[in-house]
Design an enzyme around this catalytic site. Structure first.
Site, PDB file in Angstrom:
ATOM      1  N   ARG A  85      33.539  47.995  36.325  1.00 41.28           N
ATOM      2  CA  ARG A  85      32.231  48.070  37.319  1.00 41.28           C
ATOM      3  C   ARG A  85      31.382  49.301  36.857  1.00 41.28           C
ATOM      4  O   ARG A  85      30.091  49.340  37.096  1.00 41.28           O
ATOM      5  CB  ARG A  85      32.820  48.244  38.757  1.00 41.28           C
ATOM      6  CG  ARG A  85      31.955  48.618  39.710  1.00 41.28           C
ATOM      7  CD  ARG A  85      30.811  47.507  40.262  1.00 41.28           C
ATOM      8  NE  ARG A  85      31.830  46.267  40.480  1.00 41.28           N
ATOM      9  CZ  ARG A  85      31.222  45.117  40.808  1.00 41.28           C
ATOM     10  NH1 ARG A  85      29.624  45.056  40.833  1.00 41.28           N
ATOM     11  NH2 ARG A  85      31.536  43.957  40.870  1.00 41.28           N
ATOM     12  N   GLY A 328      39.828  50.054  42.959  1.00 41.93           N
ATOM     13  CA  GLY A 328      40.425  49.047  43.699  1.00 41.93           C
ATOM     14  C   GLY A 328      39.678  47.624  42.775  1.00 41.93           C
ATOM     15  O   GLY A 328      39.421  47.753  41.737  1.00 41.93           O
ATOM     16  N   HIS A 330      37.105  45.583  43.246  1.00 37.90           N
ATOM     17  CA  HIS A 330      35.856  45.819  42.941  1.00 37.90           C
ATOM     18  C   HIS A 330      35.505  46.830  41.587  1.00 37.90           C
ATOM     19  O   HIS A 330      34.611  46.301  41.024  1.00 37.90           O
ATOM     20  CB  HIS A 330      35.042  46.161  44.079  1.00 37.90           C
ATOM     21  CG  HIS A 330      33.478  45.963  44.281  1.00 37.90           C
ATOM     22  ND1 HIS A 330      32.862  47.072  43.752  1.00 37.90           N
ATOM     23  CD2 HIS A 330      32.983  44.787  44.259  1.00 37.90           C
ATOM     24  CE1 HIS A 330      31.280  46.588  43.886  1.00 37.90           C
ATOM     25  NE2 HIS A 330      31.544  45.200  43.952  1.00 37.90           N
ATOM     26  N   CYS A 331      36.245  47.634  41.578  1.00 40.11           N
ATOM     27  CA  CYS A 331      36.129  48.615  40.411  1.00 40.11           C
ATOM     28  C   CYS A 331      36.426  48.015  39.096  1.00 40.11           C
ATOM     29  O   CYS A 331      36.090  48.638  38.152  1.00 40.11           O
ATOM     30  CB  CYS A 331      36.950  49.836  40.647  1.00 40.11           C
ATOM     31  SG  CYS A 331      36.715  50.693  42.343  1.00 40.11           S
ATOM     32  N   ILE A 332      37.125  47.189  39.012  1.00 48.76           N
ATOM     33  CA  ILE A 332      37.761  46.732  37.652  1.00 48.76           C
ATOM     34  C   ILE A 332      37.007  45.303  37.287  1.00 48.76           C
ATOM     35  O   ILE A 332      37.279  44.699  36.116  1.00 48.76           O
ATOM     36  CB  ILE A 332      39.101  46.385  37.547  1.00 48.76           C
ATOM     37  CG1 ILE A 332      39.773  45.420  38.609  1.00 48.76           C
ATOM     38  CG2 ILE A 332      39.740  47.794  38.001  1.00 48.76           C
ATOM     39  CD1 ILE A 332      41.245  45.138  38.289  1.00 48.76           C
TER      40      ILE A 332
END
Length: 339
Positions: A85, A328, A330-332
């Site tokens: 992300r 989290g 969304h971050c990956i």
């Protein structure tokens, strides 16, 4: 030529991810193995709904294939870390619906002393090339987790990210907004003063908005709500809620604010405040991949998302290992919109 970043709920061509490799974020071999298992669980959950491409470092393809299975595409490139992300491009579409890729400046989340970004600062261009998308270079230090759009002209930002001294010293709020709007096709920015308390720890991002608030549809924003006064995010949540309830979006609609209760757990095993958040979810074609924490509020959050996205299947994946490393679900993940 003008460009627009579609909202996350718009159709995707695919999802891009990065494979964890040895680096300071994951510590020893046991932590790395746990991270790889957690990343793989997310990739497999997303793959049920759309294609997934995972970028891995040299010599790591076999370990990735073993955990990811045969249906996930693998690509080898040099990497420093595994937060696609933030290190990957932000995909946009031109006036005719053709994809392009914004390449923000990446400097290790504000030049943090543990971070390495020799390779990660180049991965956005490499992913853009793999996707066949022209690159739109930006001079703004920014990450994908630091923005969230509604697809109709509104973007969420935080003071401590885009205006942080480690990222864009000397930039004014107006200059940041001008650059963001030019790259994303937005025209109104809503600023929050900070992120969650735990996001300012050693491996935090210093305030990414995608753990605090996210649009669910135009005019509706999901907001992390810490109900326990003992947690420092209790006051932060009240501030975020008050700000967003008093704002309108780019077309003049008052925002509908949907509170998503935080998990009940307050601290991790080391006694540090957690920033566990259901806001850090990922929308994919026909699905919602939602963080779970083995917590009573997991099902409460799932119910909120089922009501908001009745046409999508909600899948929960244990995200505690990912959060322990600084982010989290969304971050990956990073969406490539369908052109």
């Amino acid at each position: 030529m003008t460009y627009r970043m579609p909202p996350e709920w718009a159709p995707h061509e695919r999802t891009w991810m990065a494979w964890p490799g040895p680096n300071p974020t994951f510590g020893d071999a046991g932590e790395l193995a746990a991270a790889r298992a957690a990343w793989a669980a997310v990739a497999r959950a997303v793959r049920r709904f759309e294609p997934v491409t995972v970028v891995h470092g040299p010599g790591q393809g076999d370990s990735a294939r073993e955990l990811l299975g045969p249906d996930v595409e693998l690509v080898e490139r040099q990497l420093d870390d595994a937060w696609m992300r933030d290190i990957g491009p932000t995909f946009v579409l031109d006036e005719e619906g053709r994809p392009a890729a914004v390449d923000w400046v990446f400097n290790g989340w504000g030049g943090q002393d543990w971070a390495r970004w020799e390779h990660d600062s180049k991965i956005a261009r490499q992913v853009a090339d793999l996707a066949g998308a022209p690159v739109l270079s930006s001079t703004l230090v920014n990450e994908g987790g630091g923005i969230h759009v509604d697809g109709e002209g509104t973007v969420l930002l935080t003071d401590t990210v885009q205006l942080g001294a480690g990222r864009n010293p000397g930039w004014t709020r107006e200059e940041v907004e001008t650059e963001i709007h030019a790259r994303l096709g937005t025209r109104k920015a809503i600023w929050l003063p900070h992120g969650l308390a735990g996001d300012y720890g050693r491996y935090g991002t210093q305030g990414h908005v995608d753990i605090v608030a996210a649009f669910a549809r135009p005019g509706t924003v999901l907001v992390h709500s810490q109900r326990d006064p003992a947690h420092p995010d209790h006051d932060r949540s009240r501030t975020h809620l008050e700000i967003l309830r008093g704002r309108t979006d780019a077309v003049g609609r008052p925002l509908e604010v949907v509170e998503v209760p935080a998990p009940t757990v307050l601290k991790d095993e080391e006694g540090d405040w957690v920033d566990y958040s259901y806001i850090n979810h990922y929308l994919c074609n026909g699905g919602v991949v939602l963080c779970a924490f083995d917590d009573p509020n997991d099902e409460v959050a799932a119910g909120v998302f089922r009501r908001l996205f009745p046409e999508r299947e909600v899948t929960q994946v244990d995200a505690r290992t990912i959060f322990a490393s600084g982010g989290g679900i969304h971050c990956i993940t990073q969406q490539q919109p369908r052109g």
